[in-house]
Design a protein around this motif. Structure first.
Motif, PDB file in Angstrom:
ATOM      1  N   HIS A 113       0.816  -1.200   0.000  1.00  0.00           N
ATOM      2  CA  HIS A 113       0.000   0.000   0.000  1.00  0.00           C
ATOM      3  C   HIS A 113       0.862   1.268   0.000  1.00  0.00           C
ATOM      4  CE1 HIS A 113      -3.769  -2.180   0.388  1.00  0.00           C
ATOM      5  NE2 HIS A 113      -3.118  -2.987   1.208  1.00  0.00           N
ATOM      6  N   HIS A 122      -6.655  -7.300  -3.641  1.00  0.00           N
ATOM      7  CA  HIS A 122      -5.791  -8.449  -3.315  1.00  0.00           C
ATOM      8  C   HIS A 122      -6.029  -9.653  -4.236  1.00  0.00           C
ATOM      9  CE1 HIS A 122      -6.481  -5.957   0.309  1.00  0.00           C
ATOM     10  NE2 HIS A 122      -5.174  -6.082   0.435  1.00  0.00           N
ATOM     11  N   HIS A 169      -5.965  -7.826   8.277  1.00  0.00           N
ATOM     12  CA  HIS A 169      -6.048  -6.966   7.097  1.00  0.00           C
ATOM     13  C   HIS A 169      -6.865  -7.732   6.052  1.00  0.00           C
ATOM     14  CE1 HIS A 169      -4.608  -3.960   4.234  1.00  0.00           C
ATOM     15  NE2 HIS A 169      -4.336  -4.923   3.392  1.00  0.00           N
TER      16      HIS A 169
HETATM   17 ZN    ZN Z   1      -3.747  -5.034   1.389  1.00  0.00          ZN
END
Ligand code: ZN
Length: 287
Positions: free
Chosen positions: A58, A131, A195
């Motif tokens: 990120h 993702h 996450h």
């Molecule tokens: Zn991520």
């Protein structure tokens, strides 16, 4: 005569060095893509991964060493991660003839789960889940794109690459088939994740992820209490944490709910064995 041999020797050294370095350098953004390229191209290319060990996709800045590699690379396989956008112009500046090959073409994106954070109100719009490298169909689309990209760089290796690609696809199919059987009893279960990187993977098995992390930040004490209450309400006993993020909060929650913390690296380079490992850990934790 001696002069001639000397020259010949030089020529020989020159040619060997040239062959040594003549393999095209392939740039990938994240470690799992290295396996994708390697399994299709085998030793016909060199691969350099932009994102180093422990770095977050990120936010990332290339090191001076990586900038040199970018300047030498023939092709860059992008996968839609956040840092690529900021890097795009830089890469074009460093190398004018690099092929920037988008491997997300044709990938069917899922949307990220909305989380029930009462402090926030701007959760109306749907966010696409980036993702895509932890999926099944989404990875197969990327692999087909990588195959096409590699063939464009080394057209003479087309048959060889296609054979390797087909072998890899059948291995992937058999791993997912095995996991599908193993995880069948747990369809509809909710797993907490630190996450939200596992959506594509869980979707394959009908398992739902619920993120503990709040907007990429460490959860506050208040967030932890909220998560514990939700977990108790939904009878959740498993939390996936990734090694890139702190797991202190996840451990606190696991303790409070009498659950299990499973450490997973969503960015592991050995992609297929990692998929197998994640599936097996998931089955064990849900048992
Ligand atoms: Zn991520």
């Amino acid at each position: 005569m001696k002069y001639f041999f000397n020259n010949l020797l030089h020529l020989f050294i020159f040619l060997s060095i040239n062959t040594l370095f003549s393999k095209p350098l392939v740039l990938v953004s994240i470690p799992p893509q290295k396996e994708f390229v390697k399994r299709i191209a085998k030793d016909k290319v060199e691969v350099s991964v932009l994102l180093g060990e422990g770095a977050s996709p990120h936010s990332y800045e290339p090191s001076p060493k990586k900038i040199v590699e970018i300047s030498k690379a023939r092709i860059w396989f992008t996968t839609g991660v956040e840092f690529e956008r900021a890097l795009l112009d830089k890469v074009k500046n460093i190398s004018s003839d690099i092929i920037i090959f988008d491997t997300t073409r044709g990938v069917k994106y899922r949307t990220l789960e909305e989380h029930s954070d009462e402090d926030e109100e701007e959760h109306k719009g749907k966010t696409l889940d980036p993702h895509i490298w932890l999926g099944y169909e989404s990875v197969k689309v990327q692999l087909k794109n990588i195959l096409d990209g590699l063939v464009s760089v080394l057209p003479e290796e087309k048959t060889h690459f296609e054979r390797n690609y087909n072998d890899y696809i059948s291995e992937i199919d058999s791993v997912f088939k095995k996991l599908g059987k193993k995880l069948l009893p747990y369809r509809g279960k909710v797993v907490f994740v630190y996450h939200p990187a596992f959506g594509y993977f869980f979707d394959v098995f009908g398992i739902k992820q619920k993120a503990v992390e709040v907007n990429g930040k460490e959860p506050s004490q208040k967030d932890i209490v909220r998560v514990i209450n939700e977990a108790k309400k939904e009878n959740v006993r498993v939390i996936f944490v990734q090694k890139q993020f702190s797991k202190v909060a996840a451990e606190k929650i696991a303790q409070a709910i009498g659950g299990k913390v499973v450490q997973i690296d969503p960015l592991a380079e050995n992609w297929l064995s990692n998929i197998e490992y994640m599936g097996n850990e998931l089955a064990k934790a849900l048992e």
